[in-house]
Design an enzyme around this catalytic site. Structure first.
Site, short mmCIF file in Angstrom:
data_model
loop_
_atom_site.label_atom_id
_atom_site.label_comp_id
_atom_site.label_asym_id
_atom_site.label_seq_id
_atom_site.Cartn_x
_atom_site.Cartn_y
_atom_site.Cartn_z
N HIS A 41 40.99 38.79 40.75
CA HIS A 41 39.71 38.95 41.44
C HIS A 41 38.60 39.44 40.52
CE1 HIS A 41 41.05 43.26 41.89
NE2 HIS A 41 39.75 43.46 41.70
N ASP B 226 47.04 37.75 42.65
CA ASP B 226 45.92 38.39 41.96
C ASP B 226 46.22 38.44 40.46
OD1 ASP B 226 43.51 39.62 41.61
OD2 ASP B 226 44.03 41.49 42.61
N GLY C 132 36.44 49.73 39.62
CA GLY C 132 36.38 49.64 38.17
C GLY C 132 37.73 49.72 37.51
N SER D 104 45.59 45.82 41.51
CA SER D 104 45.00 44.78 42.34
C SER D 104 44.04 45.37 43.37
CB SER D 104 46.10 43.98 43.04
OG SER D 104 45.57 43.05 43.95
#
Length: 397
Positions: A234, A261, A340, A358
């Site tokens: 992502h 992911d 972050g 993830s």
């Protein structure tokens, strides 16, 4: 990646399917030979609030667990109800095996056998029904499942545990009904946070997109002669460029999200790769391989936003309904995370790479879930499937 003057050697990482049976078949013997990093041992004590002796006792239980579980599977057959490590009232950890055999539990040395109603295969079948129902959803036609956060087989409660927002219980019940899963195998648990991507070379450091700090580096890898690192899918789309220390550095060579992911970034040839993960306290730990840890293992993650945090694996093969789509096959932990930290590496106390961050359950308006107690939940994408899918080799000492 940023040079620090060290050199590295590359070696192939063992790639194994994400199943407990595979872990027992390959990793049981390997795990007993792995050395515990003293600094990671200390980090686990600090973040888990355990004494040195308690960490040692937990690790010993984990070392013995694969062989004990394999024996229990053979003895119980179709009545095997799963296995887990739990903490007793005296503070010590113990290995527990569930048995659905109506004739009563067998006797196994060193194992606490507990009578349960459902076998592990029955629980897995119920979870698979939920997964199939979600995969078959049609946008704009199927009923919404917003607020139904995640679901996974939880042997300790002998159920498929479904995490639900306080106002979404009706949607959770509807999802279960549509799936055809036996409601008796499901357990609904209200949780206030919202699973969402934590977006905002050594593992844990930041990288940039469009001139701004974005996600965190997972682990250094090679694809043939091409240098790179793994991270969360992502965090970027295939072909999207990234930077390190304000300069162009590479691009997303492949990326998948949602569903899984997974991603890896190809770096320019001038970057040097290091088999290291930062502890954000001036030190580094080596990344020595990728032997998958089991349920209840001590794991630690590194990311530029909340630094270095440790916890326990609390579930595996978890399906999570995030704000940006459903993701299957994640591993759950109670280590905290924030925006972050996505893509940052997870390792265990044996310095084995486990995965990349993830998702995390974060309350609306908050920047992380640190200090939220029982609601401190995050999920990582296991690393071995990423290596396997993209033909990558983990960089190790």
């Amino acid at each position: 990646m940023q040079s620090t003057g060290f050199s590295s050697r590359r070696s192939g990482a063992h790639v194994c399917a994400l199943s407990l049976l595979c872990m027992v078949a390959f990793d049981a013997a390997a795990a007993t030979d792995l050395q515990v990093s003293p600094t990671l041992h200390q980090a686990a004590q600090h973040d888990l609030g355990l004494s040195s002796a308690q960490v040692d006792q937990l690790l010993q239980v984990q070392r013995d667990a694969p062989a004990q579980e394999a024996l229990a599977r053979r003895r119980l057959g179709a009545h095997f109800g799963g296995a887990w490590v739990e903490r007793a009232s005296d503070g010590r950890y113990r290995f527990v095996v569930g048995s659905s055999d109506p004739r009563g539990p067998l006797k196994l040395d060193g194992v606490q056998l507990r009578q349960v109603r459902y076998s592990l295969s029955e629980l897995e079948a119920a979870k698979a029904r939920l997964d199939r129902s979600v995969r078959a959803r049609v946008s704009g036609i199927s009923r919404p499942i917003d607020g139904v956060h995640s679901w996974y087989v939880d042997p300790g409660s002998n159920s498929v545990l479904v995490s639900v927002a306080p106002d979404a219980m009706e949607r959770a019940i509807d999802l279960a009904a549509v799936s055809g899963a036996d409601s008796g195998l499901l357990r609904f648990q209200q949780t206030p946070g919202v699973p969402q991507p934590t977006s905002s070379v050594y593992a844990g450091r930041s990288y940039e997109k469009n001139g701004a700090l974005s996600c965190s580096v997972g682990f250094a890898v090679m694809q043939g002669a091409t240098k790179g690192f793994v991270t969360a899918g992502h965090c970027g789309t295939a072909g999207e460029t990234i930077g390190l220390d304000g300069a162009p550095a590479g691009y997303f060579a492949a990326s998948e999200f949602p569903g899984t992911d997974r991603a890896w970034v190809a770096l320019n040839a001038n970057h040097e790769l290091f088999p290291l993960i930062t502890n954000y306290a001036g030190g580094f730990f080596a990344v020595r391989g990728s032997v998958e840890a089991g349920y209840s293992a001590v794991v630690c993650r590194s990311g530029w936003k909340t630094g270095y945090q440790c916890g326990l694996i609390t579930a595996q093969n978890v399906t999570v309904n995030s704000t940006r789509g459903v993701v299957f096959g994640l591993t759950q932990s109670n280590a905290c995370a924030g925006f972050g930290d996505s893509g940052g590496g997870w390792i265990d106390v044996h310095e084995q790479a486990q995965g990349v961050l993830s998702l995390a359950s974060i309350a609306p308006g908050a920047q992380n879930n640190c200090g939220t107690g029982i609601f401190q939940v995050s999920w990582f994408q296991p690393v071995n499937p990423i290596l396997q899918q993209y033909g990558l080799t983990l960089v190790t000492p």
